[in-house]
Motif scaffolding. Structure first.
Motif, PDB file in Angstrom:
ATOM      1  N   LEU A 130       0.816  -1.213   0.000  1.00  0.00           N
ATOM      2  CA  LEU A 130       0.000   0.000   0.000  1.00  0.00           C
ATOM      3  C   LEU A 130       0.849   1.261   0.000  1.00  0.00           C
ATOM      4  CD1 LEU A 130      -2.723  -1.051   2.601  1.00  0.00           C
ATOM      5  CD2 LEU A 130      -2.836  -1.187   0.111  1.00  0.00           C
ATOM      6  N   GLY A 131       2.134   1.137   0.352  1.00  0.00           N
ATOM      7  CA  GLY A 131       2.998   2.307   0.403  1.00  0.00           C
ATOM      8  C   GLY A 131       2.631   3.282   1.495  1.00  0.00           C
ATOM      9  N   LEU A 132       2.057   2.787   2.574  1.00  0.00           N
ATOM     10  CA  LEU A 132       1.629   3.615   3.696  1.00  0.00           C
ATOM     11  C   LEU A 132       2.376   3.213   4.959  1.00  0.00           C
ATOM     12  CD1 LEU A 132      -2.246   3.488   3.132  1.00  0.00           C
ATOM     13  CD2 LEU A 132      -0.712   5.376   2.551  1.00  0.00           C
ATOM     14  N   PRO A 133       2.485   4.116   5.923  1.00  0.00           N
ATOM     15  CA  PRO A 133       3.087   3.728   7.211  1.00  0.00           C
ATOM     16  C   PRO A 133       2.290   2.587   7.828  1.00  0.00           C
ATOM     17  CG  PRO A 133       2.762   6.120   7.087  1.00  0.00           C
ATOM     18  CD  PRO A 133       2.041   5.533   5.918  1.00  0.00           C
ATOM     19  N   VAL A 134       2.971   1.593   8.358  1.00  0.00           N
ATOM     20  CA  VAL A 134       2.289   0.441   8.945  1.00  0.00           C
ATOM     21  C   VAL A 134       3.151  -0.162  10.041  1.00  0.00           C
ATOM     22  CG1 VAL A 134       3.241  -1.177   7.238  1.00  0.00           C
ATOM     23  CG2 VAL A 134       1.113  -1.742   8.436  1.00  0.00           C
ATOM     24  N   GLU A 135       2.492  -0.735  11.025  1.00  0.00           N
ATOM     25  CA  GLU A 135       3.185  -1.369  12.148  1.00  0.00           C
ATOM     26  C   GLU A 135       2.481  -2.674  12.484  1.00  0.00           C
ATOM     27  OE1 GLU A 135       4.236  -0.405  16.865  1.00  0.00           O
ATOM     28  OE2 GLU A 135       3.211   1.097  15.613  1.00  0.00           O
ATOM     29  N   SER A 136       3.253  -3.721  12.721  1.00  0.00           N
ATOM     30  CA  SER A 136       2.690  -4.974  13.215  1.00  0.00           C
ATOM     31  C   SER A 136       2.599  -4.897  14.732  1.00  0.00           C
ATOM     32  CB  SER A 136       3.566  -6.166  12.801  1.00  0.00           C
ATOM     33  OG  SER A 136       3.513  -6.360  11.403  1.00  0.00           O
ATOM     34  N   ALA A 146      -3.113 -11.703  19.878  1.00  0.00           N
ATOM     35  CA  ALA A 146      -3.611 -11.786  18.508  1.00  0.00           C
ATOM     36  C   ALA A 146      -2.920 -10.724  17.665  1.00  0.00           C
ATOM     37  CB  ALA A 146      -5.121 -11.584  18.479  1.00  0.00           C
ATOM     38  N   PRO A 147      -2.303 -11.110  16.543  1.00  0.00           N
ATOM     39  CA  PRO A 147      -1.598 -10.118  15.718  1.00  0.00           C
ATOM     40  C   PRO A 147      -2.556  -9.211  14.970  1.00  0.00           C
ATOM     41  CG  PRO A 147      -1.577 -12.260  14.637  1.00  0.00           C
ATOM     42  CD  PRO A 147      -2.193 -12.473  16.002  1.00  0.00           C
ATOM     43  N   ALA A 148      -2.093  -8.000  14.684  1.00  0.00           N
ATOM     44  CA  ALA A 148      -2.891  -7.033  13.937  1.00  0.00           C
ATOM     45  C   ALA A 148      -1.951  -6.120  13.167  1.00  0.00           C
ATOM     46  CB  ALA A 148      -3.775  -6.219  14.878  1.00  0.00           C
ATOM     47  N   TRP A 149      -2.482  -5.453  12.159  1.00  0.00           N
ATOM     48  CA  TRP A 149      -1.743  -4.432  11.426  1.00  0.00           C
ATOM     49  C   TRP A 149      -2.336  -3.078  11.751  1.00  0.00           C
ATOM     50  CZ3 TRP A 149      -2.619  -8.058   6.822  1.00  0.00           C
ATOM     51  CH2 TRP A 149      -1.554  -8.965   6.701  1.00  0.00           C
ATOM     52  N   LEU A 150      -1.469  -2.124  12.043  1.00  0.00           N
ATOM     53  CA  LEU A 150      -1.881  -0.773  12.402  1.00  0.00           C
ATOM     54  C   LEU A 150      -1.369   0.208  11.357  1.00  0.00           C
ATOM     55  CD1 LEU A 150      -3.139   1.129  14.575  1.00  0.00           C
ATOM     56  CD2 LEU A 150      -0.846   1.300  15.558  1.00  0.00           C
ATOM     57  N   PHE A 151      -2.291   0.920  10.716  1.00  0.00           N
ATOM     58  CA  PHE A 151      -1.952   1.927   9.710  1.00  0.00           C
ATOM     59  C   PHE A 151      -2.314   3.303  10.261  1.00  0.00           C
ATOM     60  CE2 PHE A 151      -2.499  -1.903   7.238  1.00  0.00           C
ATOM     61  CZ  PHE A 151      -1.581  -1.798   6.193  1.00  0.00           C
ATOM     62  N   PRO A 152      -1.340   4.081  10.716  1.00  0.00           N
ATOM     63  CA  PRO A 152      -1.654   5.420  11.219  1.00  0.00           C
ATOM     64  C   PRO A 152      -1.740   6.429  10.072  1.00  0.00           C
ATOM     65  CG  PRO A 152       0.688   5.003  11.426  1.00  0.00           C
ATOM     66  CD  PRO A 152       0.082   3.752  10.843  1.00  0.00           C
ATOM     67  N   PRO A 153      -2.361   7.579  10.321  1.00  0.00           N
ATOM     68  CA  PRO A 153      -2.291   8.664   9.329  1.00  0.00           C
ATOM     69  C   PRO A 153      -0.838   9.112   9.157  1.00  0.00           C
ATOM     70  CG  PRO A 153      -3.994   9.086  10.970  1.00  0.00           C
ATOM     71  CD  PRO A 153      -3.176   7.938  11.478  1.00  0.00           C
ATOM     72  N   ASP A 154      -0.597   9.945   8.173  1.00  0.00           N
ATOM     73  CA  ASP A 154       0.771  10.376   7.886  1.00  0.00           C
ATOM     74  C   ASP A 154       1.408  11.110   9.055  1.00  0.00           C
ATOM     75  OD1 ASP A 154       0.845   9.305   5.312  1.00  0.00           O
ATOM     76  OD2 ASP A 154      -0.092  11.091   4.443  1.00  0.00           O
ATOM     77  N   ASP A 155       0.593  11.795   9.848  1.00  0.00           N
ATOM     78  CA  ASP A 155       1.131  12.560  10.980  1.00  0.00           C
ATOM     79  C   ASP A 155       1.089  11.779  12.291  1.00  0.00           C
ATOM     80  OD1 ASP A 155      -1.583  12.546  11.199  1.00  0.00           O
ATOM     81  OD2 ASP A 155      -1.819  14.712  11.505  1.00  0.00           O
ATOM     82  N   GLY A 156       0.925  10.442  12.212  1.00  0.00           N
ATOM     83  CA  GLY A 156       0.929   9.615  13.413  1.00  0.00           C
ATOM     84  C   GLY A 156      -0.475   9.271  13.867  1.00  0.00           C
ATOM     85  N   PRO A 157      -0.603   8.265  14.759  1.00  0.00           N
ATOM     86  CA  PRO A 157      -1.930   7.828  15.223  1.00  0.00           C
ATOM     87  C   PRO A 157      -2.740   8.979  15.799  1.00  0.00           C
ATOM     88  CG  PRO A 157      -0.244   6.282  15.911  1.00  0.00           C
ATOM     89  CD  PRO A 157       0.479   7.483  15.348  1.00  0.00           C
TER      90      PRO A 157
END
Length: 406
Positions: A130-136, A146-157
């Motif tokens: 997706l080319g976006l900031p992401v964190e496992s 339980a694992p999850a993917w977190l996609f914050p906005p460009d300026d952070g969560p």
């Protein structure tokens, strides 16, 4: 929810039971048991139900046998070689002689050649695409991490979050295609896993609760979001994930965080859905009703493997429409073929004060984004702007207001 996987599993169950259960009474019980077990048992291997007839890498095309899935416009994933290869396919170029030729966008891995394959609505497989900031991240549930993917906005969560809930036979990859839509609206997106989906810890019985148990893990995701700054949360459920979301918003104690829900091709009434699937498979009604009784009964556990019965009647949210209070967006295609749109339409009619229905005509099951990404995304963005990003009341506040008015 994996349409072809479920259908093949039930057909296999019926054929096997018919062969093994020659005695009428014993055979009927065996068929009921196999059908009921199919409904509540997570599936790992999916059938290769498409025929790849020709591949032209130089021209960038792939030709498939003409089926509803291979013929619908849009862009999709194509698994092949027993799931060891994956490609992305685009729009339909031509149809002739029972074949459909589509654009071959790319081959991610594997050697694509004529053979068997499977079309997927996932499209994206990895968050990095997706080319976006992401964190496992991991979410503490009652069964473990339980694992999850977190996609914050460009300026952070930020404080506005969307938590996505996948469907039957699916994983959190199902929601990757939706992330960009929410990111463009400034939302943090959390793609959650839940028990028995192959990512999160298994329950003791390793069976689906059809929303009746999985909601506990989404409740934990709500707590995670709150602990990380969320004050306004939208839950989004795909297929069975819709049933999980409906259970969550009517059973969670975290109502102060919730602002609305989005349901994509959702299961709103399990009995309606399962009876529809049975009719599509031409199962005799006594077999269907017997299978439902097994799922619902305390004595059915030894047959289905369930640790506890599932109250399917309580999962009818057309009948329970008065219990709902949050702004709700439903996207559903009338040709779904797996989860009928009848309950979605009925709920929209019963609660027109809070439900917005965006109907599609020819997008199949959970492939609405793939079929028309622009309409799908603008429908969600517009609904968020109109109903959520305008200081919408929380679920708790909506409930209090309804009780005061009543």
């Amino acid at each position: 929810m994996a349409r072809s996987t479920f259908a093949k599993s039930v057909r296999t169950a019926v054929v096997a039971a018919a062969v093994l259960g020659l005695a009428a009474g014993a055979g009927a019980v065996l068929i009921m048991t196999r059908v009921a077990r199919t409904v509540v048992t997570p599936v790992r291997k999916r059938p290769q139900n498409q025929s790849i007839r020709a591949v032209d890498l130089d021209a960038g095309t792939v030709t498939l046998r003409e089926t509803p899935d291979s013929s619908v416009p849009g862009r999709y994933g194509l698994w092949f070689a027993e799931e060891t290869g994956y490609a992305k396919i685009g729009g339909v170029i031509s149809r002739e002689d029972g074949s459909v030729t589509r654009t071959l966008e790319s081959v991610a891995f594997g050697d694509l050649r004529p053979g068997r394959g499977r079309i997927s609505g996932y499209y994206y497989l990895e968050p990095s695409e997706l080319g976006l900031p992401v964190e496992s991240v991991t979410i503490d549930t009652e069964l473990g991490e339980a694992p999850a993917w977190l996609f914050p906005p460009d300026d952070g969560p930020g404080d506005r979050w969307v938590i996505q809930v996948h469907g039957w036979g699916a994983t959190r990859q199902e929601g990757l295609r939706a992330v960009r839509t929410f990111h463009d609206q400034g939302y943090t997106t959390l793609l959650a896993s839940y028990r028995n989906d192959g990512d999160a810890p298994n329950s003791a019985d390793r069976r689906y609760g059809l929303g009746g148990t999985e909601w506990h893990d989404i409740d934990a995701a709500l707590r995670y979001a709150e602990d990380h700054g969320a004050t306004s949360i939208v839950l989004m459920g795909w297929s069975m994930g819709g049933a999980v979301v409906l259970q969550t918003i009517t059973r969670s104690s975290a109502l102060g965080l919730l602002r609305g829900i989005i349901l994509e091709s959702p299961v709103i009434d399990w009995i309606d859905t399962l009876e529809y699937q049975a009719r599509m498979l031409r199962l005799p009604d006594p077999i269907t009703q017997g299978a439902l009784r097994l799922i619902e009964s305390t004595w059915g556990g030894p047959f289905t493997g369930q640790a506890a019965p599932i109250d399917l009647t309580s999962m009818n949210f057309v009948a329970r429409a008065a219990d709902l209070s949050l702004p709700t967006l439903i996207l559903h295609s009338d040709d779904d073929g797996f989860v009928p749109s009848t309950a979605s339409r009925a709920l929209a009619a019963a609660r027109s004060d809070i439900v917005t229905l965006v109907p599609f005509a020819t997008a199949l099951h959970t492939k609405l984004w793939n079929y028309d990404e622009e309409r799908w995304s603008t429908s969600i963005a517009g609904w968020l702007s109109e109903h959520i990003d305008v200081d919408a009341p929380t679920a708790a506040e909506s409930t209090e207001a309804a009780e005061a008015a009543g």
